[in-house]
Design a protein around this motif. Structure first.
Motif, short mmCIF file in Angstrom:
data_model
loop_
_atom_site.label_atom_id
_atom_site.label_comp_id
_atom_site.label_asym_id
_atom_site.label_seq_id
_atom_site.Cartn_x
_atom_site.Cartn_y
_atom_site.Cartn_z
N CYS A 22 0.86 -1.16 0.10
CA CYS A 22 0.03 -0.07 -0.03
C CYS A 22 1.03 1.30 -0.11
O CYS A 22 0.42 2.25 -0.62
CB CYS A 22 -0.91 0.00 1.27
N ILE A 23 2.06 1.17 0.81
CA ILE A 23 2.73 2.33 0.74
C ILE A 23 3.60 2.94 -0.48
O ILE A 23 3.69 4.06 -0.73
CB ILE A 23 4.04 2.12 1.80
N GLU A 24 3.69 2.11 -1.26
CA GLU A 24 4.24 2.40 -2.72
C GLU A 24 3.37 3.39 -3.58
O GLU A 24 3.76 4.48 -3.79
CB GLU A 24 4.69 1.13 -3.43
N CYS A 25 2.05 3.12 -3.52
CA CYS A 25 1.16 3.85 -4.56
C CYS A 25 0.61 5.09 -3.60
O CYS A 25 0.59 6.16 -4.26
CB CYS A 25 0.22 3.21 -4.87
N HIS A 26 0.56 4.78 -2.34
CA HIS A 26 0.00 6.08 -1.59
C HIS A 26 0.95 6.95 -0.75
O HIS A 26 0.54 7.40 0.07
CB HIS A 26 -1.00 5.24 -0.33
N THR A 27 2.03 6.99 -1.49
CA THR A 27 3.25 7.78 -0.92
C THR A 27 3.94 8.85 -2.12
O THR A 27 4.28 7.98 -3.08
CB THR A 27 4.35 7.23 -0.19
N PRO A 28 4.06 10.09 -1.92
CA PRO A 28 4.83 10.74 -2.86
C PRO A 28 6.15 10.07 -3.16
O PRO A 28 6.82 9.66 -2.28
CB PRO A 28 4.53 12.29 -2.36
N ALA A 29 6.82 10.34 -4.46
CA ALA A 29 7.89 9.82 -4.66
C ALA A 29 8.80 10.95 -5.59
O ALA A 29 8.20 11.64 -6.12
CB ALA A 29 7.60 8.36 -5.43
N GLU A 30 10.06 10.81 -5.35
CA GLU A 30 11.00 11.54 -6.20
C GLU A 30 12.05 10.53 -6.93
O GLU A 30 12.50 9.71 -6.01
CB GLU A 30 11.93 12.57 -5.59
N ARG A 31 11.98 10.58 -8.13
CA ARG A 31 12.84 9.72 -8.88
C ARG A 31 12.54 8.16 -8.57
O ARG A 31 13.64 7.37 -8.40
CB ARG A 31 14.50 10.09 -8.96
N GLY A 32 11.49 7.81 -8.48
CA GLY A 32 10.93 6.28 -8.05
C GLY A 32 11.06 5.94 -6.66
O GLY A 32 10.65 4.95 -6.18
N GLN A 33 11.60 6.85 -5.73
CA GLN A 33 11.83 6.61 -4.35
C GLN A 33 10.71 7.28 -3.45
O GLN A 33 10.62 8.63 -3.71
CB GLN A 33 13.32 6.92 -3.90
N ILE A 34 10.16 6.46 -2.66
CA ILE A 34 9.21 7.25 -1.76
C ILE A 34 9.85 8.32 -0.86
O ILE A 34 10.98 8.07 -0.52
CB ILE A 34 8.45 6.40 -1.00
N ILE A 35 9.13 9.44 -0.57
CA ILE A 35 9.96 10.57 0.43
C ILE A 35 9.69 10.25 1.78
O ILE A 35 8.51 10.20 2.24
CB ILE A 35 9.17 11.79 -0.13
N GLU A 36 10.73 10.07 2.43
CA GLU A 36 10.56 9.46 3.74
C GLU A 36 9.91 10.70 4.51
O GLU A 36 10.09 12.00 4.37
CB GLU A 36 12.01 9.50 4.33
N GLY A 37 9.13 9.99 5.40
CA GLY A 37 8.39 11.19 6.35
C GLY A 37 6.99 11.71 5.81
O GLY A 37 6.19 12.00 6.42
#
Length: 327
Positions: A209-224
Protein backbone atom coordinates in the motif's frame (compact mmCIF):
# COMPACT_ATOMS: atom_id res chain seq x y z
CA UNK A 1 53.81 23.23 -17.03
CA UNK A 2 54.39 20.31 -19.43
CA UNK A 3 55.17 18.07 -16.49
CA UNK A 4 51.98 19.13 -14.67
CA UNK A 5 49.96 18.64 -17.87
CA UNK A 6 51.35 15.13 -18.31
CA UNK A 7 50.47 14.31 -14.69
CA UNK A 8 46.93 15.60 -15.20
CA UNK A 9 46.51 13.56 -18.40
CA UNK A 10 47.74 10.42 -16.66
CA UNK A 11 45.43 11.14 -13.71
CA UNK A 12 42.39 11.58 -15.97
CA UNK A 13 43.27 8.43 -17.90
CA UNK A 14 43.59 6.41 -14.70
CA UNK A 15 40.35 7.86 -13.35
CA UNK A 16 38.42 7.07 -16.53
CA UNK A 17 39.87 3.56 -16.58
CA UNK A 18 38.93 3.03 -12.94
CA UNK A 19 35.37 4.26 -13.49
CA UNK A 20 35.03 2.07 -16.60
CA UNK A 21 36.31 -0.93 -14.67
CA UNK A 22 33.91 -0.23 -11.79
CA UNK A 23 30.94 0.12 -14.14
CA UNK A 24 31.97 -3.03 -15.97
CA UNK A 25 32.14 -4.91 -12.69
CA UNK A 26 28.72 -3.65 -11.56
CA UNK A 27 27.20 -4.38 -14.98
CA UNK A 28 28.35 -8.00 -14.84
CA UNK A 29 27.81 -8.42 -11.11
CA UNK A 30 25.25 -11.06 -10.21
CA UNK A 31 23.85 -10.83 -6.70
CA UNK A 32 25.46 -13.37 -4.43
CA UNK A 33 22.23 -14.80 -3.06
CA UNK A 34 22.29 -18.60 -3.09
CA UNK A 35 19.36 -20.80 -3.99
CA UNK A 36 17.97 -22.69 -1.01
CA UNK A 37 17.30 -26.40 -1.16
CA UNK A 38 13.53 -26.21 -0.79
CA UNK A 39 10.88 -28.77 -1.61
CA UNK A 40 7.41 -27.42 -0.99
CA UNK A 41 4.55 -29.79 -0.29
CA UNK A 42 1.63 -28.57 -2.39
CA UNK A 43 -1.12 -29.22 0.11
CA UNK A 44 -4.74 -28.12 -0.46
CA UNK A 45 -4.37 -25.72 2.47
CA UNK A 46 -1.32 -24.05 0.94
CA UNK A 47 -2.90 -23.85 -2.50
CA UNK A 48 -6.03 -22.23 -1.06
CA UNK A 49 -4.02 -19.71 0.95
CA UNK A 50 -1.77 -18.99 -2.03
CA UNK A 51 -4.76 -18.39 -4.30
CA UNK A 52 -6.17 -15.90 -1.82
CA UNK A 53 -2.88 -14.03 -1.50
CA UNK A 54 -1.93 -14.07 -5.19
CA UNK A 55 -5.33 -12.80 -6.32
CA UNK A 56 -6.42 -10.48 -3.53
CA UNK A 57 -3.42 -9.27 -1.52
CA UNK A 58 -0.06 -9.46 -3.30
CA UNK A 59 -1.75 -9.07 -6.70
CA UNK A 60 0.62 -11.50 -8.46
CA UNK A 61 -2.08 -12.62 -10.88
CA UNK A 62 -3.16 -9.07 -11.74
CA UNK A 63 0.33 -8.11 -12.92
CA UNK A 64 1.09 -11.41 -14.63
CA UNK A 65 -2.10 -11.63 -16.72
CA UNK A 66 -3.71 -9.66 -19.51
CA UNK A 67 -5.95 -6.90 -18.18
CA UNK A 68 -8.97 -5.28 -19.82
CA UNK A 69 -8.48 -1.55 -19.48
CA UNK A 70 -11.78 -0.82 -21.21
CA UNK A 71 -13.35 -1.81 -17.88
CA UNK A 72 -13.06 -0.16 -14.48
CA UNK A 73 -9.89 -1.09 -12.59
CA UNK A 74 -8.57 -3.22 -15.48
CA UNK A 75 -9.89 -6.67 -14.52
CA UNK A 76 -8.12 -9.80 -15.75
CA UNK A 77 -9.15 -11.15 -19.13
CA UNK A 78 -10.49 -14.64 -18.37
CA UNK A 79 -8.19 -17.37 -19.60
CA UNK A 80 -5.00 -15.28 -19.39
CA UNK A 81 -4.26 -15.88 -15.69
CA UNK A 82 -0.49 -15.99 -15.24
CA UNK A 83 0.44 -15.85 -18.94
CA UNK A 84 2.52 -12.68 -18.46
CA UNK A 85 3.26 -10.03 -21.05
CA UNK A 86 2.02 -6.89 -19.29
CA UNK A 87 4.41 -4.02 -20.07
CA UNK A 88 5.73 -1.57 -17.48
CA UNK A 89 7.71 1.06 -19.39
CA UNK A 90 8.74 4.70 -19.55
CA UNK A 91 5.19 5.77 -20.40
CA UNK A 92 4.18 4.48 -16.98
CA UNK A 93 7.14 6.13 -15.25
CA UNK A 94 9.55 3.18 -15.13
CA UNK A 95 13.30 3.47 -15.89
CA UNK A 96 13.21 0.90 -18.67
CA UNK A 97 10.91 -1.61 -20.30
CA UNK A 98 9.87 -4.45 -18.02
CA UNK A 99 7.69 -7.39 -19.02
CA UNK A 100 5.77 -9.47 -16.51
CA UNK A 101 7.00 -13.02 -17.15
CA UNK A 102 4.82 -16.06 -17.65
CA UNK A 103 3.98 -17.69 -14.30
CA UNK A 104 2.36 -20.81 -15.72
CA UNK A 105 4.14 -24.19 -15.99
CA UNK A 106 4.92 -23.37 -19.63
CA UNK A 107 7.68 -21.07 -18.32
CA UNK A 108 8.25 -22.28 -14.76
CA UNK A 109 8.19 -26.05 -15.21
CA UNK A 110 11.99 -26.33 -14.91
CA UNK A 111 12.31 -23.90 -12.00
CA UNK A 112 12.92 -25.41 -8.59
CA UNK A 113 10.93 -24.26 -5.57
CA UNK A 114 14.11 -22.69 -4.19
CA UNK A 115 14.64 -20.68 -7.37
CA UNK A 116 11.10 -19.36 -7.13
CA UNK A 117 11.56 -18.43 -3.47
CA UNK A 118 14.72 -16.51 -4.38
CA UNK A 119 13.03 -14.70 -7.26
CA UNK A 120 9.94 -13.68 -5.30
CA UNK A 121 11.62 -12.78 -2.00
CA UNK A 122 15.08 -11.60 -3.11
CA UNK A 123 14.70 -10.40 -6.71
CA UNK A 124 17.09 -12.78 -8.48
CA UNK A 125 16.03 -14.77 -11.53
CA UNK A 126 16.89 -18.41 -12.19
CA UNK A 127 19.97 -17.44 -14.23
CA UNK A 128 21.22 -14.99 -11.62
CA UNK A 129 19.91 -11.82 -13.28
CA UNK A 130 18.59 -9.10 -10.95
CA UNK A 131 14.88 -8.38 -11.20
CA UNK A 132 13.60 -4.80 -11.16
CA UNK A 133 11.18 -4.37 -8.25
CA UNK A 134 8.09 -3.86 -10.39
CA UNK A 135 7.44 -7.06 -8.51
CA UNK A 136 8.09 -5.68 -5.01
CA UNK A 137 10.49 -8.37 -3.83
CA UNK A 138 11.81 -6.14 -1.01
CA UNK A 139 8.30 -6.30 0.49
CA UNK A 140 7.74 -9.97 -0.27
CA UNK A 141 11.05 -10.77 1.40
CA UNK A 142 9.55 -9.50 4.67
CA UNK A 143 6.56 -11.81 4.54
CA UNK A 144 6.16 -15.12 6.33
CA UNK A 145 8.07 -17.86 4.52
CA UNK A 146 4.96 -20.03 4.72
CA UNK A 147 2.94 -17.46 2.76
CA UNK A 148 5.60 -17.39 0.02
CA UNK A 149 5.44 -21.19 -0.09
CA UNK A 150 1.66 -20.98 -0.42
CA UNK A 151 1.88 -18.56 -3.35
CA UNK A 152 4.31 -20.92 -5.09
CA UNK A 153 2.06 -23.90 -4.38
CA UNK A 154 -0.83 -22.04 -6.00
CA UNK A 155 0.95 -20.82 -9.14
CA UNK A 156 2.13 -24.39 -9.74
CA UNK A 157 -1.55 -25.24 -10.27
CA UNK A 158 -2.14 -22.63 -13.01
CA UNK A 159 -3.04 -24.06 -16.43
CA UNK A 160 -0.05 -23.97 -18.78
CA UNK A 161 -0.31 -21.15 -21.35
CA UNK A 162 2.19 -20.98 -24.21
CA UNK A 163 3.40 -17.38 -24.16
CA UNK A 164 6.99 -16.23 -24.49
CA UNK A 165 7.61 -12.77 -23.06
CA UNK A 166 10.46 -10.46 -24.20
CA UNK A 167 13.45 -9.82 -21.97
CA UNK A 168 13.20 -6.76 -19.75
CA UNK A 169 15.69 -3.93 -20.24
CA UNK A 170 16.69 -1.06 -17.95
CA UNK A 171 17.69 2.42 -19.09
CA UNK A 172 20.92 4.09 -17.97
CA UNK A 173 21.80 4.38 -15.11
CA UNK A 174 19.27 1.80 -13.84
CA UNK A 175 20.99 -0.84 -15.98
CA UNK A 176 23.86 -0.55 -13.48
CA UNK A 177 21.88 0.22 -10.32
CA UNK A 178 19.58 -2.78 -10.73
CA UNK A 179 22.46 -5.14 -9.98
CA UNK A 180 22.72 -3.69 -6.47
CA UNK A 181 19.01 -3.89 -5.55
CA UNK A 182 18.44 -7.60 -4.72
CA UNK A 183 18.97 -8.56 -1.10
CA UNK A 184 18.57 -11.62 1.06
CA UNK A 185 15.04 -12.19 2.30
CA UNK A 186 14.32 -11.29 5.91
CA UNK A 187 11.30 -13.47 6.48
CA UNK A 188 9.03 -12.67 9.41
CA UNK A 189 6.35 -14.59 11.26
CA UNK A 190 2.79 -13.71 10.32
CA UNK A 191 1.17 -12.07 13.37
CA UNK A 192 -1.97 -13.53 14.84
CA UNK A 193 -5.12 -11.99 13.31
CA UNK A 194 -6.17 -11.27 16.89
CA UNK A 195 -3.44 -8.64 16.98
CA UNK A 196 -5.23 -6.46 14.44
CA UNK A 197 -2.65 -3.70 14.20
CA UNK A 198 0.36 -5.95 13.65
CA UNK A 199 -1.57 -8.26 11.35
CA UNK A 200 -2.74 -5.20 9.42
CA UNK A 201 0.85 -3.98 9.16
CA UNK A 202 1.79 -7.38 7.74
CA UNK A 203 -1.01 -7.28 5.15
CA UNK A 204 -0.26 -3.67 4.18
CA UNK A 205 3.35 -4.67 3.50
CA UNK A 206 2.25 -7.66 1.41
CA UNK A 207 -0.18 -5.46 -0.56
CA UNK A 208 2.52 -2.75 -0.84
CA UNK A 209 0.00 0.00 0.00
CA UNK A 210 2.81 2.40 0.88
CA UNK A 211 4.24 2.38 -2.64
CA UNK A 212 1.24 3.89 -4.42
CA UNK A 213 -0.01 6.02 -1.55
CA UNK A 214 3.25 7.90 -0.86
CA UNK A 215 4.67 10.74 -2.97
CA UNK A 216 7.96 9.89 -4.63
CA UNK A 217 10.98 11.50 -6.25
CA UNK A 218 12.86 9.59 -8.95
CA UNK A 219 10.96 6.45 -8.06
CA UNK A 220 11.83 6.59 -4.36
CA UNK A 221 9.14 7.29 -1.78
CA UNK A 222 9.75 10.45 0.22
CA UNK A 223 10.62 9.60 3.80
CA UNK A 224 8.28 11.18 6.30
CA UNK A 225 5.33 11.32 3.89
CA UNK A 226 4.30 7.69 4.05
CA UNK A 227 0.68 7.02 3.05
CA UNK A 228 -0.09 10.72 2.55
CA UNK A 229 -1.08 10.27 -1.10
CA UNK A 230 -0.43 12.54 -4.04
CA UNK A 231 1.62 10.11 -6.08
CA UNK A 232 1.18 10.40 -9.82
CA UNK A 233 0.22 7.02 -11.27
CA UNK A 234 0.05 6.61 -15.04
CA UNK A 235 -2.37 4.20 -16.68
CA UNK A 236 -1.85 2.19 -19.88
CA UNK A 237 -4.77 4.18 -21.35
CA UNK A 238 -2.68 7.37 -21.40
CA UNK A 239 -4.58 8.86 -18.47
CA UNK A 240 -3.34 9.07 -14.89
CA UNK A 241 -4.59 9.21 -11.34
CA UNK A 242 -3.22 10.73 -8.16
CA UNK A 243 -3.34 8.49 -5.11
CA UNK A 244 -5.38 9.33 -2.03
CA UNK A 245 -4.19 10.25 1.43
CA UNK A 246 -4.84 7.21 3.64
CA UNK A 247 -3.22 8.50 6.83
CA UNK A 248 -5.54 9.09 9.82
CA UNK A 249 -5.60 12.85 9.22
CA UNK A 250 -9.11 14.00 10.10
CA UNK A 251 -9.54 16.50 7.25
CA UNK A 252 -7.54 15.14 4.32
CA UNK A 253 -7.12 11.45 5.11
CA UNK A 254 -9.24 8.65 6.54
CA UNK A 255 -9.23 9.91 10.12
CA UNK A 256 -12.98 10.44 10.15
CA UNK A 257 -13.74 7.05 8.55
CA UNK A 258 -15.19 4.25 10.64
CA UNK A 259 -13.99 0.68 10.22
CA UNK A 260 -17.28 -0.18 8.54
CA UNK A 261 -16.94 2.69 6.05
CA UNK A 262 -13.42 1.54 5.18
CA UNK A 263 -14.55 -2.05 4.60
CA UNK A 264 -17.59 -1.04 2.56
CA UNK A 265 -15.45 1.23 0.38
CA UNK A 266 -13.82 -1.97 -0.90
CA UNK A 267 -16.89 -4.20 -0.83
CA UNK A 268 -18.74 -1.73 -3.07
CA UNK A 269 -16.58 -3.03 -5.93
CA UNK A 270 -17.40 -6.68 -5.31
CA UNK A 271 -19.31 -7.47 -8.50
CA UNK A 272 -20.66 -10.65 -6.94
CA UNK A 273 -22.43 -8.53 -4.33
CA UNK A 274 -23.01 -5.46 -6.48
CA UNK A 275 -23.39 -6.41 -10.15
CA UNK A 276 -23.04 -3.44 -12.47
CA UNK A 277 -21.76 -2.37 -15.85
CA UNK A 278 -18.09 -1.57 -15.22
CA UNK A 279 -17.21 -0.52 -18.76
CA UNK A 280 -15.39 2.82 -18.88
CA UNK A 281 -17.53 5.17 -20.92
CA UNK A 282 -16.15 7.92 -23.22
CA UNK A 283 -14.88 10.82 -21.15
CA UNK A 284 -14.56 8.75 -17.96
CA UNK A 285 -11.26 8.00 -16.25
CA UNK A 286 -10.11 4.55 -15.19
CA UNK A 287 -8.06 3.71 -12.09
CA UNK A 288 -4.90 1.74 -11.40
CA UNK A 289 -6.29 0.60 -8.04
CA UNK A 290 -7.35 -3.08 -8.34
CA UNK A 291 -10.61 -2.52 -6.47
CA UNK A 292 -12.30 -5.68 -7.74
CA UNK A 293 -9.51 -7.90 -6.42
CA UNK A 294 -9.10 -6.09 -3.10
CA UNK A 295 -12.87 -6.30 -2.64
CA UNK A 296 -12.44 -10.08 -2.35
CA UNK A 297 -10.32 -9.73 0.77
CA UNK A 298 -12.06 -10.90 3.91
CA UNK A 299 -13.69 -8.27 6.09
CA UNK A 300 -11.35 -9.35 8.88
CA UNK A 301 -8.28 -8.61 6.77
CA UNK A 302 -9.63 -5.26 5.59
CA UNK A 303 -10.43 -4.36 9.19
CA UNK A 304 -6.86 -5.23 10.19
CA UNK A 305 -5.43 -2.96 7.48
CA UNK A 306 -7.73 -0.19 8.70
CA UNK A 307 -6.55 -0.73 12.28
CA UNK A 308 -2.93 -0.45 11.18
CA UNK A 309 -3.49 2.67 9.05
CA UNK A 310 -5.12 4.37 12.03
CA UNK A 311 -1.76 4.06 13.84
CA UNK A 312 0.43 5.71 11.17
CA UNK A 313 1.40 9.36 11.42
CA UNK A 314 -1.46 11.62 10.33
CA UNK A 315 -0.32 13.95 7.55
CA UNK A 316 -2.32 16.87 6.23
CA UNK A 317 -2.19 16.58 2.45
CA UNK A 318 -5.29 17.45 0.50
CA UNK A 319 -5.16 15.68 -2.84
CA UNK A 320 -6.80 18.27 -5.06
CA UNK A 321 -6.72 16.47 -8.40
CA UNK A 322 -7.83 12.88 -8.50
CA UNK A 323 -7.76 12.31 -12.28
CA UNK A 324 -5.62 13.54 -15.14
CA UNK A 325 -7.15 13.05 -18.57
CA UNK A 326 -4.97 12.44 -21.64
CA UNK A 327 -1.73 13.48 -19.97
Amino acid sequence: MKKILKILIVFVFVLVAAVAALLGYVKNFKPNIPVEEVKIEYTPERIKRGEYLAHNVTQCIDCHSQRDWSRFSGPIVPGTEGKGGEVFDQKLGFPGVYYAPNLTPYHLKDWTDGELVRAIASGVSRDGRPLFPVMPHPNFGKMDREDIYSIIAYIRTLPSIANDTPASESDFPMNFIIHLIPSRAEFTSKPSPENKVEYGRYLANAAVCIECHTPAERGQIIEGKEYSGGRYLALPTGDAVVSSNITPDEETGIGSWTEEQFIQRFKAFDRKLNPSDDRVKPGEINTIMPWAKYSQMTEEDLAAIYAYLKTVKPISNKVEQTFIKNR
